[in-house]
Scaffold this motif. Structure first.
Motif, short mmCIF file in Angstrom:
data_model
loop_
_atom_site.label_atom_id
_atom_site.label_comp_id
_atom_site.label_asym_id
_atom_site.label_seq_id
_atom_site.Cartn_x
_atom_site.Cartn_y
_atom_site.Cartn_z
N ARG A 124 -49.12 -0.19 3.10
CA ARG A 124 -50.20 -0.03 2.13
C ARG A 124 -51.46 0.49 2.82
NH1 ARG A 124 -50.59 -4.97 0.75
NH2 ARG A 124 -48.76 -4.86 -0.61
N GLU A 125 -51.75 -0.07 3.99
CA GLU A 125 -52.94 0.36 4.73
C GLU A 125 -52.76 1.77 5.27
OE1 GLU A 125 -56.49 0.77 6.55
OE2 GLU A 125 -55.94 -0.86 5.17
N SER A 126 -51.59 2.08 5.84
CA SER A 126 -51.38 3.42 6.40
C SER A 126 -51.41 4.47 5.29
CB SER A 126 -50.05 3.48 7.16
OG SER A 126 -48.96 3.36 6.28
N ARG A 176 -55.36 -5.61 11.14
CA ARG A 176 -55.86 -6.62 10.19
C ARG A 176 -54.92 -6.76 8.99
NH1 ARG A 176 -60.98 -4.31 11.21
NH2 ARG A 176 -60.83 -3.12 9.26
N SER A 177 -54.32 -5.65 8.59
CA SER A 177 -53.43 -5.71 7.42
C SER A 177 -52.22 -6.61 7.68
CB SER A 177 -52.96 -4.30 7.04
OG SER A 177 -52.03 -3.79 7.98
N LEU A 178 -51.80 -6.69 8.92
CA LEU A 178 -50.66 -7.54 9.25
C LEU A 178 -51.03 -9.02 9.27
CD1 LEU A 178 -48.90 -5.47 12.07
CD2 LEU A 178 -48.00 -6.00 9.81
N ASP A 179 -52.30 -9.30 9.52
CA ASP A 179 -52.78 -10.68 9.50
C ASP A 179 -51.92 -11.58 10.40
OD1 ASP A 179 -54.47 -12.77 8.73
OD2 ASP A 179 -53.29 -13.26 6.96
N GLY A 180 -51.64 -11.11 11.58
CA GLY A 180 -50.85 -11.88 12.53
C GLY A 180 -49.35 -11.78 12.34
N ASP A 181 -48.90 -11.08 11.30
CA ASP A 181 -47.48 -10.98 10.99
C ASP A 181 -46.88 -9.75 11.67
OD1 ASP A 181 -45.18 -11.85 9.86
OD2 ASP A 181 -45.66 -11.24 7.81
N VAL A 230 -41.04 -8.83 5.80
CA VAL A 230 -41.10 -7.83 4.72
C VAL A 230 -42.53 -7.69 4.22
CG1 VAL A 230 -40.33 -7.29 2.38
CG2 VAL A 230 -38.71 -8.23 4.04
N ALA A 231 -43.24 -8.82 4.09
CA ALA A 231 -44.64 -8.77 3.65
C ALA A 231 -45.48 -7.98 4.64
CB ALA A 231 -45.19 -10.19 3.50
N GLY A 232 -45.16 -8.10 5.93
CA GLY A 232 -45.90 -7.33 6.93
C GLY A 232 -45.66 -5.85 6.81
#
Length: 421
Positions: free
Chosen positions: A56-58, A14-19, A48-50
């Motif tokens: 951040r999530e890990s 989910r943190s990647l939001d498809g990225d 980079v945002a991914g």
């Protein structure tokens, strides 16, 4: 370090939001470990945002993360203490910018170095990163090359890779995106991050983008060689390095179990200038013009690979130490690298004690970190237990302080670098 062994895979996805994508790893998955240490999940961001979001999530989950590019040097350095998540950087494979007029290129970390060289080569330029040919052919990436900082023949004239890095973008353990140096917008106050992360084995941050200074491809080149007794070859190599010939590289190759060595001199430039300088080099060496030797740029063979640095005059002692170690311990010790003092040793020994004894003997050739070092880059797992891969290191407290500042939770590749960093 309070790392989880049960990552929340859905939250990571989910943190990647498809990225990018995240997938759990099954036991025995050949792509599911780092130097023999198994992981639970692999994330492959495509921006980079991914990378920032998934780190951040890990980090929030307390996961230990190790970045991986093409995996051509995963066995270099020490194995990580633990791995929960592998961060696959190959989804970051774009060449961002090539300013041919300024001799600058900006690329993402997952771009294969061979692809970068092909692109800038169309403009008659190159990034002088002489990584081992096997790694280059296997797809070694921009980020992996920076993280392991290999040393090649043309370091003598064009300097090390870390000197060609103008700037980097790095994602820290908590997902913070940090930048440093040229071709970037915001710098990290107090740190030359580009220099810090080069050769850090991924222990300070995940390299996601880098800018490099390029060089024009020289129109002509020539190689001059001379073989002979080790001490004589080392002395001749010193003379070439100290001469006005401006060699692009001066390499020494001393095969295992041999009292002889070969020096090979590379000269680059315009055709007429190279011809004259090659004649002078041949006269100085009492050598001959040849094609590049088959060993040029390759690492020496052996079941243990070490990197040795020494002074210009210390090369003779290193060669002598290698021969002495062979005679004392029944090992094979091939030495190859720059006559200016950055070489590799390929060690063949039948036991861990034998390897440790050889490494200790080689270290006596440079009795202090100021005079040189011997670092074990790669060794079979059964030979690592009682082997100090790094030896004496100058500035270790400072290095630990930087690690603590950038990754206080030790969640990025803990244990892979010197001093357990």
């Amino acid at each position: 370090m309070a790392a989880s062994t049960h990552p929340d895979v859905r939250a990571l996805a989910r943190s990647l939001d498809g990225d990018g994508d995240v997938r759990p790893l099954e036991p025995g998955d050949p792509a599911g470990s780092i130097d023999g240490v198994p992981a639970s999940v692999v994330a492959r961001p495509t921006s980079v945002a991914g990378v920032s979001a998934v780190l951040r999530e890990s980090h929030g989950q307390g996961l230990v993360t190790v970045a991986r590019g093409a995996g051509t040097a995963l066995a270099w350095g020490a194995p990580p203490e633990q791995v929960d998540m592998i961060l696959d950087t190959t989804g970051l494979d774009r060449l961002i910018e090539h300013e041919a007029g300024d001799l600058v290129v900006v690329a993402e970390a997952g771009l294969p170095l061979q692809s970068l060289q092909s692109e800038v080569g169309r403009a008659g330029q190159e990034l002088v990163a002489d990584i081992p040919p096997g790694r280059l052919a296997a797809g070694s990436t921009v980020g992996g090359t920076l993280a392991t900082a290999p040393s090649g023949p043309r370091r003598l004239q064009r300097l090390a890779l870390r000197d060609l890095v103008l700037g980097t973008t790095v994602v820290l353990a908590d997902g913070t995106v940090a930048t440093s140096g040229g071709k970037v917008v915001k710098n990290v106050a107090g740190y030359d991050l580009a220099k810090l992360v080069t050769g850090s084995f991924g222990t300070l941050g995940v390299i996601v983008r880098a800018a490099f200074r390029l060089h024009p491809v020289q129109p002509a080149r020539a190689v001059v060689q001379r073989a002979g007794p080790m001490a004589d070859v080392a002395a001749l190599a010193r003379r070439i390095v100290a001469s006005q010939l401006a060699p692009a590289a001066v390499e020494i190759d001393r095969p295992a179990d041999s009292d002889e060595a070969t020096v090979a001199v590379l000269l680059e430039g315009t055709a007429e200038a190279v011809r004259h300088r090659a004649e002078e080099a041949a006269a100085l060496l009492d050598g001959e013009l040849t094609s590049p030797p088959s060993w040029w740029g390759h690492l020496p063979g052996g079941n243990v690979l070490a990197k040795a640095t020494t002074t210009l005059t210390g090369v003779t002692e290193l060669l002598s130490a290698a021969r002495d170690a062979e005679q004392r311990y029944g090992a094979g010790v091939a030495i190859r690298g720059s006559a200016a003092g950055v070489l590799h040793a390929g060690i063949t020994a039948s036991s861990a004690d034998g390897v440790a004894a050889v490494v200790a003997r080689l270290r006596t050739a440079a009795p202090s970190p100021r005079e040189g070092t011997v670092t074990v880059l790669q060794a079979p797992s059964e030979m690592r237990a009682d082997l100090d891969p790094w030896g004496p290191v100058a500035g270790l407290d400072l290095m630990r302080g930087i690690k603590n500042r950038l990754d206080p939770g030790r969640t990025l590749a803990p244990g892979r670098f010197v001093g357990g960093i």
